[in-house]
Design an enzyme around this catalytic site. Structure first.
Site, mmCIF file in Angstrom:
data_model
loop_
_atom_site.group_PDB
_atom_site.id
_atom_site.type_symbol
_atom_site.label_atom_id
_atom_site.label_comp_id
_atom_site.label_asym_id
_atom_site.label_seq_id
_atom_site.Cartn_x
_atom_site.Cartn_y
_atom_site.Cartn_z
ATOM 1 N N HIS A 83 0.858 -1.192 0.000
ATOM 2 C CA HIS A 83 0.000 0.000 0.000
ATOM 3 C C HIS A 83 0.889 1.235 0.000
ATOM 4 O O HIS A 83 1.894 1.286 0.707
ATOM 5 C CB HIS A 83 -0.884 0.019 1.253
ATOM 6 C CG HIS A 83 -1.744 1.246 1.325
ATOM 7 N ND1 HIS A 83 -2.935 1.349 0.636
ATOM 8 C CD2 HIS A 83 -1.562 2.423 1.958
ATOM 9 C CE1 HIS A 83 -3.462 2.543 0.857
ATOM 10 N NE2 HIS A 83 -2.655 3.218 1.647
ATOM 11 N N ASP A 162 -15.040 2.020 7.314
ATOM 12 C CA ASP A 162 -14.055 3.038 6.940
ATOM 13 C C ASP A 162 -14.660 4.019 5.945
ATOM 14 O O ASP A 162 -14.436 5.226 6.033
ATOM 15 C CB ASP A 162 -12.800 2.391 6.345
ATOM 16 C CG ASP A 162 -11.863 3.456 5.805
ATOM 17 O OD1 ASP A 162 -11.439 4.300 6.600
ATOM 18 O OD2 ASP A 162 -11.604 3.478 4.593
ATOM 19 N N ARG A 169 -15.184 12.201 8.251
ATOM 20 C CA ARG A 169 -13.921 12.903 8.531
ATOM 21 C C ARG A 169 -13.671 13.992 7.495
ATOM 22 O O ARG A 169 -13.192 15.078 7.808
ATOM 23 C CB ARG A 169 -12.749 11.913 8.522
ATOM 24 C CG ARG A 169 -12.723 11.008 9.752
ATOM 25 C CD ARG A 169 -11.744 9.861 9.549
ATOM 26 N NE ARG A 169 -10.399 10.302 9.266
ATOM 27 C CZ ARG A 169 -9.505 9.599 8.566
ATOM 28 N NH1 ARG A 169 -9.815 8.395 8.090
ATOM 29 N NH2 ARG A 169 -8.307 10.070 8.342
ATOM 30 N N SER A 184 -7.753 3.688 9.250
ATOM 31 C CA SER A 184 -8.449 3.648 7.958
ATOM 32 C C SER A 184 -7.684 2.765 6.964
ATOM 33 O O SER A 184 -8.242 1.843 6.345
ATOM 34 C CB SER A 184 -8.574 5.084 7.442
ATOM 35 O OG SER A 184 -8.896 5.115 6.092
ATOM 36 N N LYS A 188 -8.549 -1.656 5.817
ATOM 37 C CA LYS A 188 -8.723 -2.173 4.444
ATOM 38 C C LYS A 188 -7.645 -3.191 4.095
ATOM 39 O O LYS A 188 -7.918 -4.206 3.450
ATOM 40 C CB LYS A 188 -8.707 -0.997 3.448
ATOM 41 C CG LYS A 188 -9.948 -0.119 3.564
ATOM 42 C CD LYS A 188 -9.868 1.129 2.722
ATOM 43 C CE LYS A 188 -8.920 2.139 3.299
ATOM 44 N NZ LYS A 188 -9.065 3.511 2.880
#
Ligand code: URA
Length: 434
Positions: A83, A162, A169, A184, A188
Protein backbone atom coordinates in the site's frame (compact mmCIF):
# COMPACT_ATOMS: atom_id res chain seq x y z
CA UNK A 1 -24.17 0.35 28.83
CA UNK A 2 -22.68 3.82 28.94
CA UNK A 3 -24.34 6.49 26.84
CA UNK A 4 -22.29 7.49 23.81
CA UNK A 5 -22.15 11.07 25.12
CA UNK A 6 -20.23 9.73 28.15
CA UNK A 7 -17.72 8.01 25.86
CA UNK A 8 -17.20 11.28 24.00
CA UNK A 9 -16.63 12.95 27.35
CA UNK A 10 -14.11 10.26 28.34
CA UNK A 11 -12.13 10.71 25.16
CA UNK A 12 -12.35 14.49 25.46
CA UNK A 13 -10.83 14.34 28.93
CA UNK A 14 -8.05 11.97 27.87
CA UNK A 15 -9.39 8.68 29.24
CA UNK A 16 -9.08 5.40 27.33
CA UNK A 17 -12.08 3.72 25.77
CA UNK A 18 -12.62 0.02 26.46
CA UNK A 19 -12.57 -2.54 23.63
CA UNK A 20 -16.33 -2.99 23.98
CA UNK A 21 -16.90 0.78 23.80
CA UNK A 22 -14.94 0.97 20.57
CA UNK A 23 -16.61 -2.09 19.01
CA UNK A 24 -20.06 -0.70 19.93
CA UNK A 25 -19.10 2.67 18.49
CA UNK A 26 -18.17 1.22 15.09
CA UNK A 27 -21.23 -1.02 15.03
CA UNK A 28 -23.50 1.82 16.16
CA UNK A 29 -22.19 4.24 13.56
CA UNK A 30 -22.63 1.67 10.77
CA UNK A 31 -26.19 0.77 11.78
CA UNK A 32 -27.18 4.42 12.20
CA UNK A 33 -27.85 4.30 15.95
CA UNK A 34 -24.99 6.74 16.57
CA UNK A 35 -25.78 9.96 14.69
CA UNK A 36 -23.26 11.93 12.64
CA UNK A 37 -23.09 14.78 15.18
CA UNK A 38 -22.00 12.48 18.00
CA UNK A 39 -19.53 10.57 15.85
CA UNK A 40 -18.10 13.91 14.64
CA UNK A 41 -17.52 14.99 18.24
CA UNK A 42 -15.81 11.66 18.99
CA UNK A 43 -13.56 11.97 15.92
CA UNK A 44 -12.57 15.49 16.96
CA UNK A 45 -11.80 14.27 20.50
CA UNK A 46 -9.60 11.53 18.96
CA UNK A 47 -7.85 14.21 16.86
CA UNK A 48 -6.90 16.08 20.02
CA UNK A 49 -6.23 13.21 22.42
CA UNK A 50 -5.17 10.36 20.15
CA UNK A 51 -5.60 6.64 20.78
CA UNK A 52 -3.44 4.21 22.72
CA UNK A 53 -2.00 1.27 20.76
CA UNK A 54 -4.69 -0.98 22.23
CA UNK A 55 -7.51 1.42 21.32
CA UNK A 56 -6.06 1.86 17.84
CA UNK A 57 -5.82 -1.86 17.13
CA UNK A 58 -9.33 -2.47 18.50
CA UNK A 59 -10.72 0.33 16.32
CA UNK A 60 -8.93 -1.00 13.24
CA UNK A 61 -10.12 -4.57 13.80
CA UNK A 62 -13.70 -3.41 14.40
CA UNK A 63 -13.54 -1.49 11.10
CA UNK A 64 -12.01 -4.51 9.34
CA UNK A 65 -14.77 -6.74 10.71
CA UNK A 66 -17.55 -4.41 9.50
CA UNK A 67 -17.53 -6.10 6.07
CA UNK A 68 -16.12 -8.87 3.93
CA UNK A 69 -12.69 -10.26 4.79
CA UNK A 70 -10.95 -11.90 1.85
CA UNK A 71 -9.87 -15.48 2.41
CA UNK A 72 -6.89 -15.95 0.10
CA UNK A 73 -5.94 -19.32 1.58
CA UNK A 74 -6.90 -21.16 -1.63
CA UNK A 75 -4.06 -19.33 -3.41
CA UNK A 76 -0.83 -21.19 -2.59
CA UNK A 77 2.18 -19.27 -1.24
CA UNK A 78 2.75 -16.28 1.02
CA UNK A 79 0.65 -13.43 -0.34
CA UNK A 80 2.23 -10.00 0.14
CA UNK A 81 0.16 -6.83 -0.20
CA UNK A 82 1.53 -3.36 -0.79
CA UNK A 83 0.00 0.00 0.00
CA UNK A 84 1.22 3.49 -0.76
CA UNK A 85 -0.04 6.50 1.14
CA UNK A 86 -0.05 8.20 -2.25
CA UNK A 87 1.72 10.86 -4.14
CA UNK A 88 2.24 12.55 -7.48
CA UNK A 89 3.53 10.44 -10.37
CA UNK A 90 3.42 7.36 -8.13
CA UNK A 91 3.05 4.46 -10.55
CA UNK A 92 5.07 1.98 -8.49
CA UNK A 93 2.31 -0.66 -8.16
CA UNK A 94 2.28 -1.15 -11.95
CA UNK A 95 5.98 -2.00 -11.80
CA UNK A 96 6.61 -3.73 -8.49
CA UNK A 97 3.50 -5.91 -8.67
CA UNK A 98 4.81 -7.64 -11.83
CA UNK A 99 8.39 -7.75 -10.45
CA UNK A 100 7.27 -9.48 -7.24
CA UNK A 101 4.90 -11.81 -9.11
CA UNK A 102 7.69 -12.73 -11.56
CA UNK A 103 9.74 -13.71 -8.50
CA UNK A 104 7.01 -16.08 -7.35
CA UNK A 105 5.12 -13.88 -4.85
CA UNK A 106 1.34 -14.16 -5.46
CA UNK A 107 -0.07 -10.62 -5.73
CA UNK A 108 -3.80 -10.34 -5.03
CA UNK A 109 -4.11 -6.61 -4.72
CA UNK A 110 -7.08 -4.31 -4.42
CA UNK A 111 -6.38 -0.71 -5.34
CA UNK A 112 -8.27 2.55 -5.30
CA UNK A 113 -9.02 5.51 -7.54
CA UNK A 114 -7.35 8.89 -7.34
CA UNK A 115 -8.94 11.78 -5.50
CA UNK A 116 -7.62 15.32 -5.08
CA UNK A 117 -3.99 15.83 -6.07
CA UNK A 118 -2.90 12.18 -5.95
CA UNK A 119 -3.48 9.61 -8.69
CA UNK A 120 -4.92 6.14 -8.19
CA UNK A 121 -3.68 2.82 -9.56
CA UNK A 122 -7.14 1.83 -10.81
CA UNK A 123 -7.43 4.95 -12.97
CA UNK A 124 -3.99 4.27 -14.44
CA UNK A 125 -4.87 0.66 -15.25
CA UNK A 126 -8.22 1.64 -16.75
CA UNK A 127 -6.40 3.91 -19.19
CA UNK A 128 -5.29 0.67 -20.89
CA UNK A 129 -8.00 -0.09 -23.48
CA UNK A 130 -10.18 -2.99 -22.30
CA UNK A 131 -8.51 -3.41 -18.89
CA UNK A 132 -11.07 -4.52 -16.29
CA UNK A 133 -10.74 -3.70 -12.60
CA UNK A 134 -14.19 -4.90 -11.54
CA UNK A 135 -13.54 -8.65 -11.46
CA UNK A 136 -15.75 -10.78 -9.22
CA UNK A 137 -14.03 -12.34 -6.22
CA UNK A 138 -13.94 -15.69 -8.05
CA UNK A 139 -12.40 -14.22 -11.22
CA UNK A 140 -9.96 -12.22 -9.07
CA UNK A 141 -8.72 -15.41 -7.37
CA UNK A 142 -8.54 -17.29 -10.68
CA UNK A 143 -6.52 -14.48 -12.26
CA UNK A 144 -3.98 -14.65 -9.41
CA UNK A 145 -3.77 -18.41 -9.79
CA UNK A 146 -3.27 -18.22 -13.57
CA UNK A 147 -0.83 -15.33 -13.88
CA UNK A 148 0.45 -14.81 -10.33
CA UNK A 149 -1.00 -11.31 -10.11
CA UNK A 150 -4.28 -9.45 -10.25
CA UNK A 151 -4.78 -5.73 -9.60
CA UNK A 152 -8.49 -5.25 -8.99
CA UNK A 153 -10.71 -2.40 -7.78
CA UNK A 154 -11.63 -2.24 -4.14
CA UNK A 155 -15.21 -3.26 -3.44
CA UNK A 156 -17.49 -1.39 -1.04
CA UNK A 157 -17.85 -4.58 0.95
CA UNK A 158 -14.29 -4.24 2.23
CA UNK A 159 -14.29 -2.32 5.56
CA UNK A 160 -17.53 -0.38 4.91
CA UNK A 161 -17.13 1.28 8.33
CA UNK A 162 -14.05 3.04 6.94
CA UNK A 163 -16.04 4.33 3.99
CA UNK A 164 -18.68 5.83 6.30
CA UNK A 165 -16.22 7.23 8.82
CA UNK A 166 -13.93 8.63 6.11
CA UNK A 167 -16.86 10.48 4.52
CA UNK A 168 -17.61 12.07 7.91
CA UNK A 169 -13.92 12.90 8.53
CA UNK A 170 -13.79 14.58 5.15
CA UNK A 171 -16.44 17.15 6.17
CA UNK A 172 -15.41 17.60 9.82
CA UNK A 173 -11.72 18.48 9.38
CA UNK A 174 -10.66 15.20 11.00
CA UNK A 175 -8.89 13.56 8.05
CA UNK A 176 -5.40 14.55 9.16
CA UNK A 177 -5.36 12.63 12.45
CA UNK A 178 -2.49 10.11 12.38
CA UNK A 179 -4.34 7.37 14.37
CA UNK A 180 -7.46 7.79 12.24
CA UNK A 181 -5.40 7.56 9.04
CA UNK A 182 -3.60 4.48 10.38
CA UNK A 183 -6.88 2.75 11.31
CA UNK A 184 -8.45 3.65 7.96
CA UNK A 185 -5.61 2.27 5.86
CA UNK A 186 -4.97 -0.82 7.97
CA UNK A 187 -8.65 -1.81 8.24
CA UNK A 188 -8.72 -2.17 4.44
CA UNK A 189 -5.33 -3.85 4.20
CA UNK A 190 -6.25 -6.40 6.88
CA UNK A 191 -9.61 -7.10 5.20
CA UNK A 192 -7.85 -7.60 1.84
CA UNK A 193 -6.49 -10.86 3.26
CA UNK A 194 -2.80 -11.05 2.30
CA UNK A 195 -0.40 -12.73 4.73
CA UNK A 196 2.13 -9.88 4.92
CA UNK A 197 1.95 -6.18 4.22
CA UNK A 198 4.44 -3.67 2.81
CA UNK A 199 3.55 -0.02 3.39
CA UNK A 200 5.14 2.68 1.26
CA UNK A 201 4.73 5.75 3.47
CA UNK A 202 5.37 8.74 1.26
CA UNK A 203 6.60 11.92 2.89
CA UNK A 204 7.30 15.44 1.72
CA UNK A 205 5.47 18.27 -0.01
CA UNK A 206 3.57 15.98 -2.41
CA UNK A 207 2.53 13.42 0.19
CA UNK A 208 -0.59 13.13 2.27
CA UNK A 209 1.58 13.67 5.37
CA UNK A 210 4.25 16.24 4.61
CA UNK A 211 6.34 16.24 7.79
CA UNK A 212 8.98 13.48 8.07
CA UNK A 213 8.53 12.83 11.82
CA UNK A 214 4.76 12.60 11.42
CA UNK A 215 5.19 10.20 8.49
CA UNK A 216 7.43 8.09 10.71
CA UNK A 217 4.78 8.14 13.42
CA UNK A 218 2.14 7.02 10.91
CA UNK A 219 4.46 4.23 9.74
CA UNK A 220 5.07 3.08 13.33
CA UNK A 221 1.37 3.06 14.15
CA UNK A 222 0.47 1.06 11.05
CA UNK A 223 3.25 -1.47 11.71
CA UNK A 224 2.04 -1.82 15.32
CA UNK A 225 -1.53 -2.47 14.15
CA UNK A 226 -0.41 -5.01 11.53
CA UNK A 227 1.81 -6.82 14.02
CA UNK A 228 -0.90 -6.90 16.70
CA UNK A 229 -3.29 -8.27 14.07
CA UNK A 230 -0.85 -11.13 13.41
CA UNK A 231 0.47 -9.97 10.02
CA UNK A 232 4.13 -9.20 9.46
CA UNK A 233 4.12 -5.56 8.38
CA UNK A 234 7.01 -3.43 7.13
CA UNK A 235 6.89 0.27 6.31
CA UNK A 236 9.35 2.05 4.04
CA UNK A 237 9.43 5.85 3.96
CA UNK A 238 9.99 7.33 0.50
CA UNK A 239 10.26 10.93 -0.58
CA UNK A 240 7.57 12.93 -2.34
CA UNK A 241 9.56 16.18 -2.40
CA UNK A 242 9.36 16.04 -6.19
CA UNK A 243 7.08 13.98 -8.47
CA UNK A 244 8.25 10.38 -8.89
CA UNK A 245 9.70 9.89 -12.38
CA UNK A 246 8.81 12.36 -15.13
CA UNK A 247 5.21 11.46 -15.97
CA UNK A 248 2.08 12.59 -14.10
CA UNK A 249 -1.31 11.51 -15.47
CA UNK A 250 -2.90 8.21 -16.26
CA UNK A 251 -1.73 6.86 -19.61
CA UNK A 252 1.44 8.97 -19.44
CA UNK A 253 2.27 7.05 -16.26
CA UNK A 254 1.42 3.72 -17.89
CA UNK A 255 3.90 4.59 -20.66
CA UNK A 256 6.57 5.42 -18.09
CA UNK A 257 5.82 2.18 -16.22
CA UNK A 258 6.34 0.27 -19.50
CA UNK A 259 9.79 1.86 -19.83
CA UNK A 260 10.55 0.96 -16.21
CA UNK A 261 9.49 -2.65 -16.80
CA UNK A 262 12.06 -2.72 -19.61
CA UNK A 263 14.67 -1.46 -17.13
CA UNK A 264 14.64 1.94 -18.78
CA UNK A 265 12.69 4.13 -16.34
CA UNK A 266 13.86 7.34 -14.65
CA UNK A 267 16.54 6.72 -11.99
CA UNK A 268 14.40 7.79 -8.99
CA UNK A 269 11.47 5.64 -10.08
CA UNK A 270 13.70 2.60 -10.67
CA UNK A 271 15.34 3.03 -7.26
CA UNK A 272 12.03 3.29 -5.37
CA UNK A 273 10.65 0.31 -7.30
CA UNK A 274 13.69 -1.88 -6.61
CA UNK A 275 13.61 -0.89 -2.95
CA UNK A 276 9.89 -1.66 -2.51
CA UNK A 277 9.98 -4.83 -4.65
CA UNK A 278 12.95 -6.07 -2.58
CA UNK A 279 10.89 -5.70 0.60
CA UNK A 280 8.01 -7.62 -0.95
CA UNK A 281 10.25 -10.43 -2.19
CA UNK A 282 12.14 -10.55 1.10
CA UNK A 283 8.84 -10.82 3.01
CA UNK A 284 7.35 -13.40 0.66
CA UNK A 285 10.41 -15.63 0.34
CA UNK A 286 11.86 -14.96 3.78
CA UNK A 287 15.25 -14.06 2.31
CA UNK A 288 17.61 -11.14 2.91
CA UNK A 289 16.92 -7.76 1.33
CA UNK A 290 20.19 -8.06 -0.64
CA UNK A 291 19.17 -11.39 -2.19
CA UNK A 292 15.69 -10.06 -2.83
CA UNK A 293 17.14 -7.03 -4.63
CA UNK A 294 19.20 -9.30 -6.90
CA UNK A 295 16.04 -11.23 -7.77
CA UNK A 296 14.11 -8.01 -8.45
CA UNK A 297 16.82 -6.71 -10.76
CA UNK A 298 16.99 -10.07 -12.53
CA UNK A 299 13.21 -10.06 -13.03
CA UNK A 300 13.56 -6.76 -14.89
CA UNK A 301 16.70 -7.56 -16.88
CA UNK A 302 15.54 -11.02 -17.94
CA UNK A 303 12.19 -9.64 -19.22
CA UNK A 304 10.19 -11.82 -16.77
CA UNK A 305 8.60 -8.81 -15.05
CA UNK A 306 7.56 -7.40 -18.43
CA UNK A 307 6.07 -10.75 -19.50
CA UNK A 308 4.20 -10.96 -16.19
CA UNK A 309 2.81 -7.46 -16.76
CA UNK A 310 1.64 -8.46 -20.27
CA UNK A 311 0.04 -11.64 -18.90
CA UNK A 312 -1.79 -9.57 -16.25
CA UNK A 313 -3.05 -7.08 -18.85
CA UNK A 314 -4.29 -9.92 -21.07
CA UNK A 315 -5.92 -11.79 -18.17
CA UNK A 316 -7.79 -8.66 -17.11
CA UNK A 317 -9.11 -8.01 -20.62
CA UNK A 318 -6.63 -5.32 -21.63
CA UNK A 319 -5.38 -4.98 -25.20
CA UNK A 320 -1.69 -5.90 -25.02
CA UNK A 321 -1.00 -4.48 -28.48
CA UNK A 322 -1.15 -1.02 -26.87
CA UNK A 323 1.45 -2.13 -24.34
CA UNK A 324 3.76 -3.38 -27.12
CA UNK A 325 3.20 -0.08 -28.97
CA UNK A 326 2.31 2.46 -26.26
CA UNK A 327 2.47 5.36 -28.74
CA UNK A 328 -0.93 4.04 -29.92
CA UNK A 329 -2.54 4.95 -26.57
CA UNK A 330 -4.91 7.93 -26.81
CA UNK A 331 -2.93 11.14 -27.17
CA UNK A 332 -3.88 14.56 -25.86
CA UNK A 333 -4.97 16.99 -28.56
CA UNK A 334 -3.12 19.93 -26.98
CA UNK A 335 0.54 19.76 -25.99
CA UNK A 336 1.85 22.93 -24.42
CA UNK A 337 5.48 23.64 -23.64
CA UNK A 338 5.86 25.24 -20.23
CA UNK A 339 9.07 27.29 -20.26
CA UNK A 340 11.47 28.57 -17.62
CA UNK A 341 11.09 32.29 -16.94
CA UNK A 342 14.64 32.53 -15.53
CA UNK A 343 17.96 30.71 -15.50
CA UNK A 344 19.28 28.83 -12.49
CA UNK A 345 19.07 25.62 -10.54
CA UNK A 346 15.68 24.18 -9.65
CA UNK A 347 16.05 23.85 -5.89
CA UNK A 348 12.48 22.90 -5.03
CA UNK A 349 9.24 21.72 -6.57
CA UNK A 350 5.83 22.08 -4.94
CA UNK A 351 4.85 18.51 -5.69
CA UNK A 352 1.26 18.85 -4.54
CA UNK A 353 0.98 21.84 -6.91
CA UNK A 354 2.01 19.55 -9.81
CA UNK A 355 -0.76 17.14 -8.81
CA UNK A 356 -3.25 20.01 -8.75
CA UNK A 357 -2.00 21.26 -12.15
CA UNK A 358 -2.39 17.74 -13.60
CA UNK A 359 -5.94 17.74 -12.21
CA UNK A 360 -6.65 21.05 -13.96
CA UNK A 361 -5.43 19.49 -17.22
CA UNK A 362 -8.03 16.73 -16.76
CA UNK A 363 -5.97 13.94 -15.17
CA UNK A 364 -7.62 14.00 -11.75
CA UNK A 365 -10.92 14.44 -10.02
CA UNK A 366 -11.91 16.72 -7.16
CA UNK A 367 -15.14 14.80 -6.46
CA UNK A 368 -15.58 11.04 -6.63
CA UNK A 369 -18.18 11.41 -9.42
CA UNK A 370 -15.89 13.43 -11.76
CA UNK A 371 -14.66 11.77 -14.93
CA UNK A 372 -11.03 11.94 -15.98
CA UNK A 373 -9.21 12.46 -19.26
CA UNK A 374 -6.86 9.45 -19.50
CA UNK A 375 -4.44 11.20 -21.84
CA UNK A 376 -4.10 14.41 -19.78
CA UNK A 377 -1.15 15.20 -17.55
CA UNK A 378 2.37 16.56 -17.31
CA UNK A 379 5.69 15.26 -18.57
CA UNK A 380 8.55 16.92 -16.71
CA UNK A 381 11.72 17.76 -18.60
CA UNK A 382 13.68 18.76 -15.49
CA UNK A 383 13.70 17.94 -11.81
CA UNK A 384 15.26 19.19 -8.60
CA UNK A 385 18.90 20.33 -8.89
CA UNK A 386 18.86 20.46 -12.71
CA UNK A 387 20.27 23.65 -14.18
CA UNK A 388 18.05 25.37 -16.74
CA UNK A 389 18.38 28.42 -18.94
CA UNK A 390 15.59 30.95 -19.35
CA UNK A 391 13.30 29.73 -22.17
CA UNK A 392 14.11 26.03 -21.69
CA UNK A 393 11.07 23.78 -21.63
CA UNK A 394 10.47 22.74 -18.01
CA UNK A 395 7.47 20.51 -18.69
CA UNK A 396 5.03 19.46 -21.43
CA UNK A 397 1.37 19.84 -20.53
CA UNK A 398 -1.00 17.35 -22.18
CA UNK A 399 -4.66 18.36 -22.26
CA UNK A 400 -7.76 18.92 -24.36
CA UNK A 401 -7.88 22.72 -24.70
CA UNK A 402 -5.53 25.74 -24.73
CA UNK A 403 -7.56 27.27 -21.86
CA UNK A 404 -6.86 24.28 -19.59
CA UNK A 405 -3.18 24.43 -20.55
CA UNK A 406 -3.07 28.15 -19.62
CA UNK A 407 -4.81 27.51 -16.31
CA UNK A 408 -2.38 24.72 -15.39
CA UNK A 409 0.59 26.82 -16.51
CA UNK A 410 -0.64 29.56 -14.16
CA UNK A 411 -0.59 27.05 -11.32
CA UNK A 412 2.92 25.83 -12.24
CA UNK A 413 4.26 29.42 -12.08
CA UNK A 414 4.33 29.10 -8.30
CA UNK A 415 5.53 25.47 -8.20
CA UNK A 416 9.22 25.89 -9.02
CA UNK A 417 11.86 27.34 -6.75
CA UNK A 418 15.05 28.58 -8.43
CA UNK A 419 18.44 29.53 -6.96
CA UNK A 420 21.83 30.37 -8.42
CA UNK A 421 23.36 27.31 -6.72
CA UNK A 422 22.16 23.71 -6.43
CA UNK A 423 20.28 22.86 -3.22
CA UNK A 424 20.50 19.84 -0.92
CA UNK A 425 19.94 16.46 -2.57
CA UNK A 426 16.56 14.84 -1.92
CA UNK A 427 16.73 11.82 0.38
CA UNK A 428 14.70 9.48 -1.80
CA UNK A 429 14.67 6.42 0.48
CA UNK A 430 14.01 7.07 4.16
CA UNK A 431 13.73 4.91 7.25
CA UNK A 432 12.34 1.39 7.39
CA UNK A 433 9.97 0.51 10.22
CA UNK A 434 9.53 -3.14 11.15
N1 URA B 1 -5.93 7.01 2.89
C1 URA B 1 -6.85 6.24 3.50
O1 URA B 1 -7.20 5.18 3.02
N2 URA B 1 -7.40 6.70 4.64
C2 URA B 1 -7.05 7.85 5.21
O2 URA B 1 -7.57 8.21 6.25
C3 URA B 1 -6.09 8.64 4.56
C4 URA B 1 -5.53 8.19 3.40
Amino acid sequence: MERFVDLIHNKKTGRELSDTDIQNMVRGYCDGSIPDYQMSAMLMAICFNGLSDRELTTLTLAMRDSGQINDLSSIPGIKVDKHSTGGVGDKTTLIIGPIAAACGIPIAKMSGRGLGFTGGTIDKLESIPGFRTDLSTEDFFQAVQRTGICLNGQTGELAPADKLIYALRDVTATVDSIPLIAASIMSKKLAAGSDKILLDVTTGNGAFIKDYQQSLELARKMVTIGTQAGKTTVAQLTSMDEPLGFAIGNNLEVMEAIHALHGDGPADLMEVCYCLASHMISLGKEISLEDARMQAEDAIHSGRAWNTFLAMVQEQGGDTSYMENPERLPQATVKYEYKAARSGYITGMDTEGFGIAAGILGAGRSKKEDSIDVSAGIVLCHKVNDHVTSGDTLARLHTSSPELAQAAAGKLDSCYQFEDHPGAAIRLIGDVVV
